[in-house]
Design an enzyme around this catalytic site. Sequence first.
Site, short mmCIF file in Angstrom:
data_model
loop_
_atom_site.label_atom_id
_atom_site.label_comp_id
_atom_site.label_asym_id
_atom_site.label_seq_id
_atom_site.Cartn_x
_atom_site.Cartn_y
_atom_site.Cartn_z
N THR A 134 26.98 34.16 29.50
CA THR A 134 27.43 32.81 29.12
C THR A 134 26.38 32.23 28.16
O THR A 134 26.42 32.52 26.97
CB THR A 134 27.63 31.89 30.35
OG1 THR A 134 26.46 31.94 31.15
CG2 THR A 134 28.84 32.31 31.15
N SER A 141 30.31 21.94 24.24
CA SER A 141 30.80 21.40 22.97
C SER A 141 30.79 22.48 21.90
O SER A 141 30.46 23.62 22.12
CB SER A 141 29.98 20.19 22.55
OG SER A 141 28.62 20.37 22.84
N THR A 147 22.44 35.16 43.53
CA THR A 147 22.32 34.25 42.42
C THR A 147 22.96 34.84 41.19
O THR A 147 22.64 35.94 40.81
CB THR A 147 20.83 33.93 42.14
OG1 THR A 147 20.21 33.62 43.38
CG2 THR A 147 20.70 32.76 41.22
N ASN A 197 21.74 22.25 27.73
CA ASN A 197 22.61 21.71 28.76
C ASN A 197 23.25 20.38 28.40
O ASN A 197 24.23 19.96 29.00
CB ASN A 197 21.87 21.62 30.08
CG ASN A 197 21.72 22.99 30.68
OD1 ASN A 197 22.72 23.64 30.97
ND2 ASN A 197 20.50 23.46 30.80
N GLU A 253 17.30 29.24 30.44
CA GLU A 253 17.66 28.31 29.37
C GLU A 253 16.41 27.59 28.86
O GLU A 253 15.75 26.88 29.58
CB GLU A 253 18.71 27.32 29.87
CG GLU A 253 20.07 27.99 30.01
CD GLU A 253 21.12 27.14 30.70
OE1 GLU A 253 22.30 27.52 30.63
OE2 GLU A 253 20.77 26.11 31.29
#
Lengths: 417, 417
Positions: free
Chosen positions: A164, A417, A201, A412, A288
């Site tokens: 992702t 978007s 996880t 995040n 991230e």
Amino acid sequence: MSVNLSAPRVEDLLPVRGVRIGTAMAGVKKPGRRDVTVFELAPGSQVSAVFTRNRFCAAPVQVARKHVAAQKSSGGVRALVINTGNANAGTGEPGLAHTQQTCEALAALMGLSADQVLPFSTGVIMEPLPVDRIVAGLPAALKALVVGQDSGQAWAWAAEAIMTTDTLPKAVSRQIEIDGQRITVTGISKGAGMIHPNMATMLGYVATDAAVSSQVLDALTRSAANASFNRITIDGDTSTNDSFVVMATGQAGNPLISDAASPAGQQLGAALLAVSQHLAQSIVRDGEGATKFIEITVDGGQTEDECLRVAKAVAHSPLVKTAFFASDPNLGRILAAVGYAGIDDLDVSRVDLSLGDVDVVRSGGRLASYTEADGQRVMQPSDIRVHLHLHRGDASATVWTCDLSHDYVSINADYRS
Amino acid sequence: MSVNLSAPRVEDLLPVRGVRIGTAMAGVKKPGRRDVTVFELAPGSQVSAVFTRNRFCAAPVQVARKHVAAQKSSGGVRALVINTGNANAGTGEPGLAHTQQTCEALAALMGLSADQVLPFSTGVIMEPLPVDRIVAGLPAALKALVVGQDSGQAWAWAAEAIMTTDTLPKAVSRQIEIDGQRITVTGISKGAGMIHPNMATMLGYVATDAAVSSQVLDALTRSAANASFNRITIDGDTSTNDSFVVMATGQAGNPLISDAASPAGQQLGAALLAVSQHLAQSIVRDGEGATKFIEITVDGGQTEDECLRVAKAVAHSPLVKTAFFASDPNLGRILAAVGYAGIDDLDVSRVDLSLGDVDVVRSGGRLASYTEADGQRVMQPSDIRVHLHLHRGDASATVWTCDLSHDYVSINADYRS
């Protein structure tokens, strides 16, 4: 951005006998990327799995858990189907129906029953699953399977197809020899945010061709998850979709491993653990916005659980994480986190802290020998080891985390978007 | 940056009879700012306090806790001394000695014993306290006291003198009438980061001239802290120095309040609560990097505690907080946080979620009536209400938090430098 992580080389990924993989571009969220993956398992394969403890667990988690539990009566798990781009979580009854529909469609194409298929989804939460697009992509995934991509390349594509916000695919192989037979263990994982250890996880898939009893495979799976995926955290958010699956096809020709404590059981366990730890640590390295990979070891606790609580308190602290991002030795923040980790009878006047080769705190206070220059130096590298000693017992535990950077916020704030 | 918060107007801050305040520029961390504050309390004042539960609590917290407990034998608490710029936490035995030295110095100047002084520190952790500079600043603080700044201006300066990364001072007053006597309640607080409710949070000082027994004051203090400072979170980090102090000088002339449940006790409790909630919410509105103020209410829990756990899980989630920062209605992240809040028997198929006037989730799934446009609209304002209903009982709880922005990372990556 990732920390000392590179994409796996295809030639390092070893096929696992009895496992075939096909991927397809189904346009789940956007066109032009691999987003549907099918695993085909040989008859007789054993599957163990651990799943998220999140009560809002996704529809596919609910169904996969049921199908894993039913494998004795269903004729065995024979296929996995994984989509990225949509988590099918927080979707209520329609979400369950979509998952069921996916399993039925794949089962029909493969000549199986629906409960022989394990479904998995990852991506945005609370959006309706575009089940028609996924089902429409299944024949292409099966065609990729049929033309025999049962190779490292198929694993590499699958590692990419489950991503992702990951910036790099994550995959690794190990080989061991048990009773003269070569055993392969290969796995992939995905995850970069919403990472917080609680059972399993994120998505992790590990396959081996070892012959192993279902009881032993269950035990080795739980043990590997506990010392790998359950020891990492990025942001403290436990996902709705976490799943860790270990598949054993039994095609290596070794005598059946039916005792986890036997030499063969221990060997297989060690290989599973090595693969799982690599995959789990890769998730942190690709966290991230991560710019630092941080290993936190707590020694001298009364129990492993309290060592873990302290390590996780440090690993979760946004103040500690921003200090690592800034390479700023504002190390009092680590002590503050130790202090609120919930050990009510902790004697802080016995706590020691060191970073890398620099001793910072002895007996709860800053060492006279500690200098700001040493602190600055040890905060510079991209891999940093934090070591705490509680001096109240013999237990210890290690967790892995990353820093908190501007890019975490950007990623995040912008995701979707 | 702060969210709908402005500096208190001096004329709105009401002096409390029996309390005098002096501030000084002692150069604790840098010169040219008020950084030492002294409160002088009239003889016969009662003091209640709650402190951080962090095991690495600062030296001043350890000493202040002892002195509050000893007020019956010490002749009563007669002074508070507060420095900003250094937390004196993680400083071991030398830190305790520095705190003791500060109390002794102030006591000598005021003709008190050291155990009649409550010490407080806030600022960077694990740096040695520059005790000499603080002690050298005390005469100036006392001189400011002696010339009679027992006014709103003194409260305003004190609110400024206890700030660290706060962008605005926080202060408020309320007046009530009890048995024909006017009672004043005035308070100040500081805090912007390392904010996580666990007993008391940050520094908060509230004074009243009400005559109230020590038992009732203790009860009202705990109750006010529990519904104010213990209901806010910015980053989930519990400070080493959190202290919340309520002082009652008894100079208002009202009959002694010796029953918390009496009308007078309830009136005073309500005023203390209003002041405490204002001060606590001001901390969130001034949260490091905050651009949004978020009120999270959870209804329909079996106990208040489980409502709090759910509200705090949502309030702590970095993913929820970054979505608010982006004004992005990625609301599945709220469900995910509800799911991992630790209520093992939560039936997620009964959970409802609304934001402001927009219903988002009914019975665990997204409402057909919900539109992305409504979600976008309700995420725009700087004050946002999140409402969850668990439909499993009659309890409820509310917490307040802020979003997670780039500035939070900047502030905490740069603090100290």
